[in-house]
Design a protein around this motif. Structure first.
Motif, mmCIF file in Angstrom:
data_model
loop_
_atom_site.group_PDB
_atom_site.id
_atom_site.type_symbol
_atom_site.label_atom_id
_atom_site.label_comp_id
_atom_site.label_asym_id
_atom_site.label_seq_id
_atom_site.Cartn_x
_atom_site.Cartn_y
_atom_site.Cartn_z
ATOM 1 N N ARG A 1 1.509 -1.334 0.073
ATOM 2 C CA ARG A 1 0.124 0.014 0.184
ATOM 3 C C ARG A 1 1.261 1.131 0.226
ATOM 4 O O ARG A 1 1.274 1.682 0.695
ATOM 5 C CB ARG A 1 -1.141 -0.292 0.964
ATOM 6 N N ASP B 1 -3.363 3.938 -2.253
ATOM 7 C CA ASP B 1 -3.199 3.070 -3.646
ATOM 8 C C ASP B 1 -2.557 1.573 -3.182
ATOM 9 O O ASP B 1 -1.259 1.884 -2.139
ATOM 10 C CB ASP B 1 -2.634 3.796 -5.030
ATOM 11 N N TRP C 1 -4.407 -1.283 -7.721
ATOM 12 C CA TRP C 1 -5.503 -0.741 -6.968
ATOM 13 C C TRP C 1 -5.720 0.563 -6.633
ATOM 14 O O TRP C 1 -4.670 0.660 -6.092
ATOM 15 C CB TRP C 1 -6.219 -1.856 -6.180
ATOM 16 N N ASN C 2 -6.760 1.413 -7.576
ATOM 17 C CA ASN C 2 -6.900 2.806 -6.760
ATOM 18 C C ASN C 2 -7.722 3.148 -6.133
ATOM 19 O O ASN C 2 -8.958 2.874 -5.848
ATOM 20 C CB ASN C 2 -6.936 3.361 -8.043
ATOM 21 N N ALA C 3 -7.189 4.079 -4.593
ATOM 22 C CA ALA C 3 -8.182 4.752 -4.279
ATOM 23 C C ALA C 3 -9.109 4.828 -4.534
ATOM 24 O O ALA C 3 -8.400 6.007 -5.147
ATOM 25 C CB ALA C 3 -7.071 4.398 -2.881
ATOM 26 N N PRO C 4 -10.090 5.870 -3.577
ATOM 27 C CA PRO C 4 -11.183 6.634 -3.865
ATOM 28 C C PRO C 4 -10.482 7.661 -4.623
ATOM 29 O O PRO C 4 -10.355 8.480 -3.586
ATOM 30 C CB PRO C 4 -12.165 6.784 -3.055
ATOM 31 N N ARG C 5 -10.966 8.220 -5.282
ATOM 32 C CA ARG C 5 -10.365 9.719 -6.090
ATOM 33 C C ARG C 5 -12.091 10.768 -6.047
ATOM 34 O O ARG C 5 -13.157 9.911 -6.528
ATOM 35 C CB ARG C 5 -9.783 10.004 -7.444
ATOM 36 N N GLU D 1 -14.241 10.547 -9.295
ATOM 37 C CA GLU D 1 -14.540 9.015 -9.817
ATOM 38 C C GLU D 1 -15.549 8.039 -9.547
ATOM 39 O O GLU D 1 -15.614 8.151 -7.948
ATOM 40 C CB GLU D 1 -13.216 8.263 -10.236
ATOM 41 N N SER E 1 -16.044 4.700 -7.907
ATOM 42 C CA SER E 1 -15.924 3.560 -5.930
ATOM 43 C C SER E 1 -16.731 2.041 -6.076
ATOM 44 O O SER E 1 -17.934 2.509 -5.842
ATOM 45 C CB SER E 1 -15.256 4.446 -4.991
ATOM 46 N N GLY F 1 -12.690 1.453 -4.073
ATOM 47 C CA GLY F 1 -11.582 1.758 -5.241
ATOM 48 C C GLY F 1 -12.736 1.241 -6.471
ATOM 49 O O GLY F 1 -13.100 1.208 -6.662
ATOM 50 N N ARG F 2 -11.266 1.505 -7.279
ATOM 51 C CA ARG F 2 -11.684 0.635 -8.754
ATOM 52 C C ARG F 2 -9.952 0.191 -9.248
ATOM 53 O O ARG F 2 -9.267 0.461 -8.594
ATOM 54 C CB ARG F 2 -11.620 1.522 -9.461
#
Length: 439
Positions: free
Chosen positions: A153, A158, A205-209, A212, A214, A222-223
């Motif tokens: 992480r 992310d 893995w993309n943490a929430p932004r 965007e 999720s 995330g996504r």
């Protein structure tokens, strides 16, 4: 995700030699399918649906359609998977630019892509999977990589893959580190981000932004990242190793290198693919074709102009799939003329026997998809039939089935009458045959 309607693929008598394809990892041709196998597996990277299908997409999909057709002709069961990256930064950026919802944009362009593929007689994949559908799979896979130490992480939340966890990293592309860093920066990576263990580590893995989408997952909200999406689809639907990993040459690194590393770290089996097969880029009149230059040629636009999709397919088959090559109006005119000759020859009641043509077409395709050589074989048969006639009543049907079954070209109807063919021939003669080189 819904794919498209499959074309009819005629059954042909006999069998050809085993298909050999150039493997990017070894730099040599090889039989991707093990001798004696009854099933062939193939994963080809699909579109990110922020724009319509351009000729680069079409050339890639037609190439792997030839692989699919040849394997089927050999009696193999073909298990083919393709993704749609229906959640990713380019999609968000285009939707924001156009003032539309990213989901609506993705659905619209995916539907257009399906229409284009159907018009080009591309056999649909057995598994046509959107990235959004893979989110539970990706979350589980990322959790496994975190637990095994193959991922970590970032301070942002992310999750990154550690390339140090991949003992074979670099063996697919064979690029040196400087080249990798350049392509990684150019093709969606973030080598300059602080806090990463290695500049080449890709995001899993993309943490929430803000702004965007999720989703909840085994590793939190995330996504998914891009590379892990393809690895998970292939592992889920095709197995821990596959015969062919395919796509354009711009996917050699980072995408195919990274997705192979992810899969191998998850399963312990390597290599992920027996053959990594890549197509060349399509240019326009001597220039690179790209969205940044604004010179993309779209299949749907050509169709709207009344261009026969079979001629588009023929024009793209006229060069070797691994070569960077140019799209020109002169080349399209030549393809239309060729299509007309083929259809006229196949419409005859009697023709030159076509058994030798079938054997020769198979032989050319088996040799790393020498489509241009296969087209020349059909040209010779058509020319002899049109000039000298023939005495075989079964030849036209066998020729049609050969051309349609192996090359995906419909020769069951006439393109135009012979006077129109003369007009086409004159237009080709009047077109510049050589493009002036540009510095």
């Amino acid at each position: 995700m819904e794919s498209w309607t499959a074309p009819d693929v005629p059954a042909l008598p006999g069998r050809g030699p085993a298909l050999r394809l150039h493997d990017t990892a070894t730099g040599e041709p090889r039989e991707a399918v093990r001798p004696g196998a009854e099933r062939a597996t193939m994963y080809v990277c699909g579109i990110t649906p922020y724009d319509a299908t351009h000729l680069g997409h079409a050339a890639t999909m037609i190439t792997f359609d030839l692989v699919n057709r040849y394997w089927r002709d050999q009696g193999l069961e073909v298990d083919y998977a393709q993704n749609v990256t229906d959640v990713d930064e380019p999609l968000f950026e285009r939707a924001e630019r156009d003032g539309t919802d990213w989901q609506v944009l993705g659905l619209r362009e995916t539907a257009l892509y399906r229409e284009d593929m159907e018009s080009l007689s591309v056999i649909p994949p057995r598994h046509y999977i959107g990235a959004v559908e893979t989110i539970p799979l990706v979350g589980k896979a990322v959790a496994e990589l975190l637990e095994s130490g193959g991922a970590y992480r970032h301070d942002s939340g992310d999750v990154y893959y550690s390339v140090a966890a991949a003992p074979a990293f670099g063996e697919e592309s064979n690029y040196d580190r400087e080249t990798m860093l350049g392509y990684f920066r150019e093709r969606g990576g973030d080598p300059d981000r602080e806090g990463k263990r290695d500049p080449l580590d890709p995001i899993l893995w993309n943490a929430p932004r803000e702004g965007e989408p999720s989703w909840d997952s085994a590793v939190g909200p995330g996504r998914p990242g891009w590379h892990i999406e393809c690895a998970c689809i292939a592992l889920e639907h095709l197995g821990t190793t596959i015969d062919v990993q395919g796509g354009g040459s711009d996917l050699i690194f980072p995408h195919h290198e990274m997705s192979a590393a992810h899969a191998e770290s998850l399963t312990g089996d390597r290599p992920f693919a027996r053959a990594y097969v890549h197509t060349g880029m399509i240019g326009l009149d001597g220039e690179k074709m790209s969205k940044s230059l604004g010179n993309l040629v779209f299949v749907s636009k050509l169709r709207a102009e009344g261009v026969d999709p079979a001629a588009v397919r023929l024009a793209l088959l006229a060069g070797h799939y691994r070569a960077d090559r140019q799209w020109t109006r002169a080349g399209l005119a030549e393809a239309e003329l060729r299509l007309g000759r083929w259809r006229e020859a196949c419409s005859r009641e009697l023709a030159v026997p076509a058994g030798a043509m079938l054997t020769a077409v198979r032989g050319r395709l088996a040799d790393d998809l020498d489509a241009a050589g296969a087209l020349a074989v059909v040209d010779a048969w058509a020319s002899e039939t049109l000039s000298a006639g023939g005495d075989d009543p079964s030849a036209p049907a066998l020729a049609r089935d050969t051309i349609e079954g192996l090359l995906g070209i419909d020769c069951s109807r006439l393109l135009c009458d012979m006077s129109s063919l003369g007009t086409l021939q004159q237009s080709v003669a009047d077109s510049p045959r050589r493009q002036r080189s540009r510095n």
